[in-house]
Design a protein around this motif. Structure first.
Motif, PDB file in Angstrom:
ATOM      1  N   ARG A  70     -12.877 -24.835  23.773  1.00 27.29           N
ATOM      2  CA  ARG A  70     -14.082 -24.488  23.510  1.00 27.29           C
ATOM      3  C   ARG A  70     -14.514 -24.011  22.208  1.00 27.29           C
ATOM      4  O   ARG A  70     -15.458 -23.719  21.755  1.00 27.29           O
ATOM      5  N   LYS A 126     -16.558 -19.816  20.255  1.00 26.54           N
ATOM      6  CA  LYS A 126     -17.207 -20.483  21.262  1.00 26.54           C
ATOM      7  C   LYS A 126     -18.673 -20.373  20.796  1.00 26.54           C
ATOM      8  O   LYS A 126     -19.424 -21.508  21.060  1.00 26.54           O
ATOM      9  N   TYR A 129     -18.977 -23.211  18.340  1.00 28.21           N
ATOM     10  CA  TYR A 129     -18.845 -24.502  19.027  1.00 28.21           C
ATOM     11  C   TYR A 129     -20.263 -24.847  19.589  1.00 28.21           C
ATOM     12  O   TYR A 129     -20.669 -25.933  19.555  1.00 28.21           O
ATOM     13  N   ALA A 130     -20.723 -23.816  20.110  1.00 28.02           N
ATOM     14  CA  ALA A 130     -22.197 -24.258  20.933  1.00 28.02           C
ATOM     15  C   ALA A 130     -23.112 -24.449  19.584  1.00 28.02           C
ATOM     16  O   ALA A 130     -24.033 -25.239  19.817  1.00 28.02           O
ATOM     17  N   ILE A 133     -23.282 -27.855  18.560  1.00 30.66           N
ATOM     18  CA  ILE A 133     -23.671 -28.918  19.685  1.00 30.66           C
ATOM     19  C   ILE A 133     -25.217 -28.918  19.411  1.00 30.66           C
ATOM     20  O   ILE A 133     -26.076 -29.874  19.369  1.00 30.66           O
ATOM     21  N   PRO A 168     -18.380 -32.185  18.496  1.00 30.91           N
ATOM     22  CA  PRO A 168     -18.337 -31.405  20.069  1.00 30.91           C
ATOM     23  C   PRO A 168     -19.408 -32.141  20.915  1.00 30.91           C
ATOM     24  O   PRO A 168     -19.004 -32.183  22.169  1.00 30.91           O
ATOM     25  N   GLU A 172     -18.379 -33.484  24.670  1.00 31.56           N
ATOM     26  CA  GLU A 172     -19.121 -33.199  26.032  1.00 31.56           C
ATOM     27  C   GLU A 172     -19.984 -34.138  26.805  1.00 31.56           C
ATOM     28  O   GLU A 172     -19.633 -34.461  27.839  1.00 31.56           O
ATOM     29  N   ARG A 196     -20.327 -25.460  30.976  1.00 33.46           N
ATOM     30  CA  ARG A 196     -19.139 -25.377  30.017  1.00 33.46           C
ATOM     31  C   ARG A 196     -19.708 -24.916  28.707  1.00 33.46           C
ATOM     32  O   ARG A 196     -19.193 -24.089  28.126  1.00 33.46           O
ATOM     33  N   VAL A 197     -21.100 -25.352  28.148  1.00 35.78           N
ATOM     34  CA  VAL A 197     -21.428 -25.003  26.982  1.00 35.78           C
ATOM     35  C   VAL A 197     -23.006 -24.809  27.271  1.00 35.78           C
ATOM     36  O   VAL A 197     -23.868 -25.711  27.229  1.00 35.78           O
ATOM     37  N   GLU A 198     -23.386 -23.318  27.398  1.00 39.95           N
ATOM     38  CA  GLU A 198     -24.638 -22.983  27.708  1.00 39.95           C
ATOM     39  C   GLU A 198     -25.359 -22.307  26.712  1.00 39.95           C
ATOM     40  O   GLU A 198     -25.125 -21.350  25.919  1.00 39.95           O
ATOM     41  N   THR A 199     -26.469 -23.511  26.016  1.00 40.20           N
ATOM     42  CA  THR A 199     -27.334 -22.777  24.834  1.00 40.20           C
ATOM     43  C   THR A 199     -28.788 -23.268  25.415  1.00 40.20           C
ATOM     44  O   THR A 199     -28.904 -24.020  26.265  1.00 40.20           O
TER      45      THR A 199
END
Length: 307
Positions: A70, A126, A129-130, A133, A168, A172, A196-199
Motif C-alpha cells: 500500500r 500510503k 498511494y491514496a 488513486i 494503483p 485495486e 484498503r484505501v480510504e479517501t
C-alpha cells in the motif's frame, strides 16, 4: 569534526550501496518472472533470495507485506527489515565512533528513532498511494460513464477500467473484478476496497456505484459530473500544495537541523554526550525528542488544509 564527517559519509555510502543492491535484486526478480512466464525457465535462485523467502514466511513479514504494498515500497518484508537494521547499526556507529557518544545513548537513539521513522515513512507513502488513486478517479469515472451510456453493467465497466488504465487504481479495481468473478457481491467488494484505501473521492465514487446498484438512476450522468468535479478539486489541491510547500518542508527540516546542531555541539564541547548518560540527561533527551515530535506534528497539522 573531521571524524564525524567521515563517519557520516561512510554510513551514507553504505546505505547507497544497499539501495543499489536492492534495486539489482528487484530487477533480477522481474527478469526471472518474465522468463518463467514466456520461456518457461528461470534463473538460479541464490542463497540470499532463499533466505529472504524463508524470512518472509514468518508472521511479522506477512503482516508487513500489505503495508509495504500500500505504501508503494518495492521491497520484500525481509529486505525492508534488513535495511532498517543496517540503518540502525549505521546510526549507532556514527553516534558512538564518529561523534563520541556513550554506548547507551548510541544504542537508545536508534532503537527509538528507527521504528518511528519507519512508521512515518510507511504512513507518508500510503498517503501518496491514496493520492495517486484520487488522481486517476476522474478518468475512471469518464470510462465508467461511457460504458454506462453503451448499456454495459457496472462489473463490465470495472473490467474495462482495469484493462484501459494502469497504476494503483488498476491494482485495486483488479482485486474487485477478480472477487466478482469468484462470486463475491459488488457492494461487499467495493466496501472492502474502501477499507484498503480510504479517501473522500473514492468514498463518493463507491457510494455512487452502490446507490445506483440499489435504486437505479442515470449512472452515466452522475459519473460524468463527478469526473468534472474531481478535476476541479485536483486543480485546487495543486494550488494549495504549492502554497503550503514551505511549511511542509519546514516540518521535515526542523529535526534535521536539530540533529546537525547536536553534532556541532558534540565537536565543540568536550564529553558532550556524557551528560546524557546520567538520569537527568536522559530526561532532557526524552523531552528534546518529545518536543521535536510535537513540533513536527503541529507544523504538519497547520499545513494540512482540507478541501
Amino acid at each position: 569534526m573531521i571524524i564525524g564527517i567521515i563517519g557520516a559519509l561512510a554510513v551514507f555510502a553504505l546505505l547507497l550501496a544497499i539501495y543499489f543492491w536492492l534495486q539489482m535484486k528487484a530487477a533480477q526478480r522481474q527478469t526471472s518472472e518474465v522468463l518463467e512466464k514466456y520461456v518457461g525457465s528461470t534463473t538460479e535462485i541464490g542463497w540470499s533470495d532463499r533466505l529472504v523467502e524463508r524470512l518472509d514466511q514468518y508472521e511479522w513479514a506477512k503482516n508487513l507485506e500489505p503495508q509495504l504494498k500500500r505504501a508503494s515500497i518495492q521491497l520484500r518484508p525481509a529486505e525492508y527489515a534488513a535495511v532498517l537494521t543496517i540503518t540502525g547499526f549505521g546510526l549507532m556507529f556514527l553516534l558512538n565512533m564518529g561523534m563520541g557518544a556513550p554506548l547507551s545513548v548510541s544504542v537508545t537513539i536508534p532503537l527509538i528513532a528507527i521504528p518511528i521513522a519507519s512508521k512515518m515513512l510507511i504512513s507518508s507513502r500510503k498517503f501518496l498511494y491514496a493520492q495517486k488513486i484520487d488522481g486517476q478517479l476522474s478518468e475512471a469515472c469518464r470510462l465508467m460513464s461511457s460504458t454506462a451510456r453503451a448499456g454495459l453493467s457496472i462489473p463490465q465497466g470495472l473490467e474495462l477500467v482495469v484493462k484501459e488504465m494502469d497504476g494503483p487504481i488498476q491494482e485495486e479495481l483488479g482485486i474487485v473484478v477478480r472477487e466478482l468473478r469468484l462470486g463475491k457481491s459488488l457492494e461487499v467488494s467495493l466496501r472492502d476496497m474502501l477499507k484498503r484505501v480510504e479517501t473522500k473521492d473514492l468514498h463518493v465514487f463507491i457510494n455512487a456505484l452502490i446507490i445506483q446498484r440499489r435504486a437505479g438512476g442515470d449512472l452515466a450522468s452522475v459519473l460524468g459530473e463527478m469526473a468534472s468535479t474531481m478535476e476541479e478539486r485536483k486543480i485546487i489541491h495543486k494550488t494549495i500544495d504549492a502554497t503550503i510547500a514551505q511549511a511542509r518542508y519546514s516540518a521535515y527540516l526542523m529535526p534535521l537541523i536539530s540533529i546537525f546542531i547536536v553534532m556541532i555541539m558534540s565537536q565543540m564541547v568536550d564529553n558532550f554526550f556524557d551528560f546524557f548518560s546520567s538520569t537527568f540527561g536522559m530526561i532532557v533527551l526524552a523531552v528534546f525528542v518529545f518536543l521535536q515530535i510535537i513540533g513536527f506534528i503541529l507544523i504538519r497539522k497547520i499545513a494540512d488544509i482540507k478541501v
